[in-house]
Design a protein around this motif. Sequence first.
Motif, PDB file in Angstrom:
ATOM      1  N   GLU A  73      19.016  -5.632 -29.132  1.00 33.09           N
ATOM      2  CA  GLU A  73      19.717  -6.917 -29.127  1.00 33.09           C
ATOM      3  C   GLU A  73      19.662  -7.596 -30.491  1.00 33.09           C
ATOM      4  OE1 GLU A  73      18.491  -9.453 -25.944  1.00 33.09           O
ATOM      5  OE2 GLU A  73      19.864  -8.489 -24.537  1.00 33.09           O
ATOM      6  N   ASP A  74      18.540  -7.469 -31.179  1.00 30.78           N
ATOM      7  CA  ASP A  74      18.390  -8.105 -32.491  1.00 30.78           C
ATOM      8  C   ASP A  74      17.659  -7.132 -33.397  1.00 30.78           C
ATOM      9  OD1 ASP A  74      17.934  -9.641 -34.706  1.00 30.78           O
ATOM     10  OD2 ASP A  74      17.064 -11.351 -33.626  1.00 30.78           O
ATOM     11  N   GLU A  76      16.630  -7.473 -36.303  1.00 31.15           N
ATOM     12  CA  GLU A  76      15.590  -8.102 -37.108  1.00 31.15           C
ATOM     13  C   GLU A  76      14.380  -8.510 -36.268  1.00 31.15           C
ATOM     14  OE1 GLU A  76      17.444 -11.299 -39.168  1.00 31.15           O
ATOM     15  OE2 GLU A  76      18.707  -9.996 -40.396  1.00 31.15           O
ATOM     16  N   SER A  80      12.786  -7.556 -29.459  1.00 31.76           N
ATOM     17  CA  SER A  80      13.960  -7.826 -28.627  1.00 31.76           C
ATOM     18  C   SER A  80      14.275  -6.622 -27.741  1.00 31.76           C
ATOM     19  CB  SER A  80      15.171  -8.163 -29.506  1.00 31.76           C
ATOM     20  OG  SER A  80      15.503  -7.065 -30.336  1.00 31.76           O
ATOM     21  N   LYS A 477      32.211 -13.193 -33.287  1.00 32.66           N
ATOM     22  CA  LYS A 477      31.901 -14.612 -33.494  1.00 32.66           C
ATOM     23  C   LYS A 477      32.322 -15.443 -32.286  1.00 32.66           C
ATOM     24  CE  LYS A 477      32.033 -14.750 -38.560  1.00 32.66           C
ATOM     25  NZ  LYS A 477      32.566 -15.465 -39.743  1.00 32.66           N
ATOM     26  N   GLU A 480      29.968 -14.770 -29.301  1.00 33.42           N
ATOM     27  CA  GLU A 480      28.669 -15.416 -29.509  1.00 33.42           C
ATOM     28  C   GLU A 480      28.738 -16.912 -29.212  1.00 33.42           C
ATOM     29  OE1 GLU A 480      26.783 -14.588 -33.300  1.00 33.42           O
ATOM     30  OE2 GLU A 480      25.411 -13.357 -32.107  1.00 33.42           O
ATOM     31  N   HIS A 488      27.696  -5.755 -30.466  1.00 34.73           N
ATOM     32  CA  HIS A 488      27.702  -6.368 -31.793  1.00 34.73           C
ATOM     33  C   HIS A 488      27.825  -5.330 -32.908  1.00 34.73           C
ATOM     34  CE1 HIS A 488      26.460  -9.875 -29.555  1.00 34.73           C
ATOM     35  NE2 HIS A 488      26.529 -10.617 -30.638  1.00 34.73           N
ATOM     36  N   SER A 512      28.538 -12.256 -43.206  1.00 32.95           N
ATOM     37  CA  SER A 512      28.410 -13.615 -42.665  1.00 32.95           C
ATOM     38  C   SER A 512      28.492 -13.656 -41.140  1.00 32.95           C
ATOM     39  CB  SER A 512      29.514 -14.509 -43.247  1.00 32.95           C
ATOM     40  OG  SER A 512      30.786 -14.101 -42.770  1.00 32.95           O
ATOM     41  N   ALA A 513      28.667 -12.494 -40.503  1.00 30.19           N
ATOM     42  CA  ALA A 513      28.775 -12.442 -39.040  1.00 30.19           C
ATOM     43  C   ALA A 513      27.585 -11.692 -38.461  1.00 30.19           C
ATOM     44  CB  ALA A 513      30.071 -11.747 -38.631  1.00 30.19           C
ATOM     45  N   ASN A 514      27.281 -11.953 -37.212  1.00 35.38           N
ATOM     46  CA  ASN A 514      26.170 -11.274 -36.554  1.00 35.38           C
ATOM     47  C   ASN A 514      26.672  -9.971 -35.941  1.00 35.38           C
ATOM     48  OD1 ASN A 514      23.737 -10.624 -35.393  1.00 35.38           O
ATOM     49  ND2 ASN A 514      24.036 -11.940 -33.608  1.00 35.38           N
ATOM     50  N   CYS A 515      27.036  -9.045 -36.824  1.00 36.23           N
ATOM     51  CA  CYS A 515      27.535  -7.756 -36.329  1.00 36.23           C
ATOM     52  C   CYS A 515      27.191  -6.656 -37.314  1.00 36.23           C
ATOM     53  CB  CYS A 515      29.045  -7.795 -36.085  1.00 36.23           C
ATOM     54  SG  CYS A 515      30.043  -7.851 -37.575  1.00 36.23           S
ATOM     55  N   GLN A 516      27.260  -5.444 -36.838  1.00 38.07           N
ATOM     56  CA  GLN A 516      26.997  -4.249 -37.631  1.00 38.07           C
ATOM     57  C   GLN A 516      28.323  -3.494 -37.745  1.00 38.07           C
ATOM     58  OE1 GLN A 516      24.101  -1.776 -35.764  1.00 38.07           O
ATOM     59  NE2 GLN A 516      23.728  -0.498 -37.551  1.00 38.07           N
TER      60      GLN A 516
END
Length: 549
Positions: A73-74, A76, A80, A477, A480, A488, A512-516
């Motif tokens: 999920e995350d 970083e 998670s 985006k 989310e 993601h 700048s987005a939470n994606c890979q």
Amino acid sequence: MNFIVDETKPSDSNEKKTGNNIGKTTVLRLINFCLGGSEKSIYQSKEFKNNVNESVKSFLTEQKVKVTLKLQEDLENPLSRQLTICRNFLSGSKKILEIDAKPVLAKNFDMELKKSIFGFEEAKPTFKQLKAKNIRDEAERLENTVRVLGNFGKLEEYEALYLFWLGVDYPDAEKKRLLLEERGLEEKLYNRLFNENSESKLKQFLKIIEHDIDVLESKKNSFNINEEYESDLDSLNKVRANLNSFYSKQSQLDLRRELIEESYSELKKSLVDSQAGLLAELYAQANVFLPNLQKTYDETVAFHNQMVHEKMHFIADELPTIDAQLIKLNSEIQNSLTEEKRLVAQLQKSDTVDELQEVIAQLNGKYEQKGRFEEKLEQLLASKDTLTNIDSQLASIDKSIYELDELIQDRVSTFNMFFSEISNNLYGEKFAMSATFEQKKNTEQHFYKLYIDSLDGQTGTGKKKGEIAAFDIAYVKFAEQLGIKCLHFILHDQMEVVDDNQIEGLVREVVSANCQFVVPILRDKLPASIDKPEYQVLSLSQESKLFMI
């Protein structure tokens, strides 16, 4: 940003050295394989089904290669939630198909992935349909922004998928799909019955027969017969009336069964044989005239055959019930025939005149004829009522969907805030998505459709791919912000056609987005400004291919 690149340098003295055919795109296919994709895409040509890379196929099976995909999920946050998917290329008892180390049956794999990732258990959209937007490695997804299911996708499947994207609850998606399947079969039955005899024609025939029966009944009643004969005759008429009813029902069931078998046979004929060499040659010829065509023959065949098998299962589901009814009817017919034979033999012992027997024979014939026409009329009216009922249910579902239009349009507006901003950053032009509730041609059914429009009209190939990438990033985006569950990670092939400025712009948007964002790309097509180690997740070469063979 995850670039999969080759180690080929522009200054390489060997002019034949290339960054192609080293396994960059195969990485995307391995990810798709772990998410339920076909293993054949790893070693079989898209265009020529007989063109199999035997060395790769043998390597995968003989070396017992296992592919493991880990989703988190995350990225970083190591604490998670994680999901681990394992698959291999073997069969039978040696086959590995696991989710979090638990074996899963192949038939349940799609649903288990959908429940684990999306927490969604409705039949439609399937996980394969939900992941289509995120894994763009085939023609229909490389060239279409929202029509990611290709031409095989039905309107009701697209509608269910689009509403899921927008986070709009649509519990009647499966009910609508089943009703449309049922309507197709029922409409075929009604048309066949109507073509044989219209409702008006049957009613007129019945009026004539009923008049003939009145005349014959009056003539029969004019005979002076004893009570015993009359009683036996009444019993015989009742037995024959029952026989007529049984024969009519038998005819109805036989017709229904015949129609189902015909539909089943037609569907079976529409199955595409993966060994059909002529069709593969046709794809090859198409590729000559359309060099940019990225046709995935096996995926197309598999998708088509899966839909056909589902239809075959649906229409054949009624056959066991029909067969049971026919067995019961045959038993009742045999019993009635035995009783009829007994009564006829008893009546023949009575003193009757030939004229009376002739009248009775004619009367029985008329009653039998009347029963057949009444049964046909009843079938026609019943089929008509069934269609009316189905249409009423579909209209009710469509009404309930359209009542969500304000919410749908609001969600589209929210999405467009991200989409237009990203597209404007890339091209200085704002793209927008629209949702319309449209009536299907020559029907009463309505379906939601999504459209992508630009103020400057049609887009070229490179700009189209930029539009698709902007759409996919904007969706992450959007999802989310609204708390809609989504993947993601985004996988895109063939980014070489996108201009350098737009590739650089995409990197900025991804960062700048939470994606890979995973992209295989030739190094000489990679702008120098983003040819950086931190953006490169894998580097391959002719000397160091993905499978090292």
